[in-house]
Design a protein around this motif. Structure first.
Motif, short mmCIF file in Angstrom:
data_model
loop_
_atom_site.label_atom_id
_atom_site.label_comp_id
_atom_site.label_asym_id
_atom_site.label_seq_id
_atom_site.Cartn_x
_atom_site.Cartn_y
_atom_site.Cartn_z
N GLY A 28 116.02 42.51 20.45
CA GLY A 28 114.82 43.45 20.51
C GLY A 28 114.68 45.03 20.48
O GLY A 28 113.82 45.56 20.81
N PHE A 72 103.11 34.93 27.15
CA PHE A 72 103.89 35.33 25.87
C PHE A 72 104.73 33.95 25.54
O PHE A 72 104.97 33.19 26.34
CB PHE A 72 104.67 36.64 25.90
CG PHE A 72 106.00 36.52 26.58
CD1 PHE A 72 107.16 36.13 26.13
CD2 PHE A 72 105.95 36.93 28.07
CE1 PHE A 72 108.26 36.38 27.06
CE2 PHE A 72 106.70 36.98 28.84
CZ PHE A 72 108.01 36.71 28.39
N GLY A 74 108.34 32.97 23.22
CA GLY A 74 109.41 33.72 22.16
C GLY A 74 109.75 32.50 21.11
O GLY A 74 110.07 31.05 21.57
N TYR A 138 113.04 37.00 15.73
CA TYR A 138 112.42 36.75 16.94
C TYR A 138 110.72 36.87 16.79
O TYR A 138 110.40 38.05 16.13
CB TYR A 138 112.80 37.38 17.82
CG TYR A 138 112.63 37.01 19.28
CD1 TYR A 138 113.07 36.05 19.97
CD2 TYR A 138 111.55 37.72 20.10
CE1 TYR A 138 112.73 35.47 20.98
CE2 TYR A 138 111.36 37.45 21.31
CZ TYR A 138 111.89 36.11 21.61
OH TYR A 138 111.39 35.90 23.21
N ARG A 140 107.41 37.04 18.58
CA ARG A 140 106.79 37.07 20.03
C ARG A 140 105.11 37.35 20.07
O ARG A 140 104.74 38.16 20.06
CB ARG A 140 107.29 38.46 20.71
CG ARG A 140 106.54 38.91 21.81
CD ARG A 140 106.84 37.94 23.06
NE ARG A 140 108.14 37.71 23.66
CZ ARG A 140 108.93 38.32 24.25
NH1 ARG A 140 108.48 39.55 24.97
NH2 ARG A 140 110.08 37.97 24.56
N VAL A 142 102.00 37.23 22.16
CA VAL A 142 101.70 37.48 23.35
C VAL A 142 100.12 37.68 23.42
O VAL A 142 99.43 38.01 22.70
CB VAL A 142 102.26 38.96 23.98
CG1 VAL A 142 101.72 40.22 22.74
CG2 VAL A 142 101.97 39.54 25.20
#
Ligand code: COI
Length: 355
Positions: A28, A72, A74, A138, A140, A142
């Protein structure tokens, strides 16, 4: 079945890709050049667009800040060994997102919107997908309430944003976990199964305290009696007990982890007996004492399969044996990697190959 529509892309004139240290990504720390944004208004999701990653103009009165309507997902995208790009388990993540949205009175996202958006943002920042084994892009997604109003109400406006981030392993080494016997993450009937932002915010204080005591995370127990194990916040938890894979059965206080489901499926394929049931702290302590509990690990999209080195129960540290080549957790993790990279057959259609 999804239909492909083209999503407009406004590319950045100043890529930050050259600032990324791909040999030391962590988790992140970097956000890729672009993001996808779609608005919900007048009862419908508007066409998404991809724009350079940056700040959005939002009101401090927006309802998500005050009343917590924010959920969210992942997910991860990988390079396969043949050079294709794979987004793993899109369908299951989409279903879980909509379950979380429903619990928070937020509008569902259609499969078309979800899949097209993911494909488009991953393609836009394809160059950000790390190449090293153990690394990934990754994803994400949201969704949050954006209507500006102080009245306590369900928002009529939302934003759906997808950010992406090149990541390495979530934990750099086997973790030390403390069984939490005072604070609670989620109660039956609450929002624990949903991936909503508040579940994470509420976990910070006890986790922070555990960190000060030398632990990486806590193992959450049930809200009523602190007798049964739920999960570990950033991951589900699994044990190898008497050579069986034992994990807490899903409930309204446990996140329905996609990796949890993947590992259970693979374990059964490997001939390992799986028990999804209530798992008491007592049972785990006894297993650690008499060495019938031989492995413990976390399972999550970010965590993948994260070995647990130590479990602390009421002040006593119980240490687990080091991972060996034939440890179940290593074998099942390798199986997962083989499927994701395309070197083993994708029997369950988990791979979403976009190029
Ligand atoms: C994930 O595994 O994707 C998560 O969302 C857990 C954590 C990084 C928040």
């Amino acid at each position: 079945m999804t239909t492909t529509t083209s999503i407009p892309v406004k590319r950045t004139s100043q890529s930050r890709l050259s600032t990324v240290d791909f040999s030391n990504l962590g988790f992140g720390n970097y956000i890729s050049d672009h993001m996808l944004v779609a608005k919900y208004d007048n009862g419908t999701w508007q066409e998404p667009q991809i724009i350079p990653y940056g700040d959005l103009l939002m009101s401090p009165a927006m309802l998500s800040l005050h009343y917590g309507q924010a959920v969210f997902e992942g997910m991860k995208a990988f390079h396969m060994t043949d050079g294709a790009i794979n987004i793993f388990r899109v369908e299951r993540h989409h279903k879980r997102l909509n379950k979380s949205l429903a619990r928070m009175c937020m509008p569902a996202i259609s499969e078309d919107l979800f899949v097209n958006s993911l494909e488009a943002i991953v393609k836009a920042d394809e160059a950000w997908i790390p190449k090293d084994n153990g690394s990934s892009l990754y994803l994400r997604p949201v969704v949050f309430a954006s209507e500006a109003k102080l009245g306590v109400k369900v928002s009529d406006q939302y934003l759906f944003v997808i950010l992406t981030s090149p990541v390495g392993p979530y934990f750099s080494k086997p973790v030390r976990l403390k069984v939490e016997l005072e604070y609670v993450r989620a109660a039956e009937g609450g929002t624990g199964f949903a991936k909503c932002a508040g579940n994470y915010g509420g976990a910070f204080y006890p986790t922070q305290q555990a960190r000060e005591q030398g632990f990486d995370q806590v193992i959450w127990t049930d809200a009523k009696e602190h007798k049964y194990i739920d999960e570990s916040g950033a991951m589900n938890i699994m044990f190898l007990l008497n050579n069986k894979l034992v994990t807490p059965a899903l409930s309204s206080s446990i996140l329905d982890g996609v990796t949890r489901n993947t590992l259970i499926t693979l374990a059964k394929d490997m001939g390992v007996t799986v028990e999804e049931r209530k798992v008491s702290v007592d049972e785990i302590e006894k297993g650690l004492q008499n060495k019938t509990l031989t492995e413990a690990f976390g399972a999550g999209t970010a965590a993948v399969v994260s070995p647990i080195a130590t479990i602390n129960i009421q002040g006593t540290d119980y240490h687990l044996p080091d991972i060996k080549e034939d440890s179940f957790q290593l074998r099942v993790k390798n199986k997962l990697n083989e499927i994701r990279s395309g070197t083993a057959p994708d029997t369950y259609n988990w791979n979403h190959i976009i190029r």
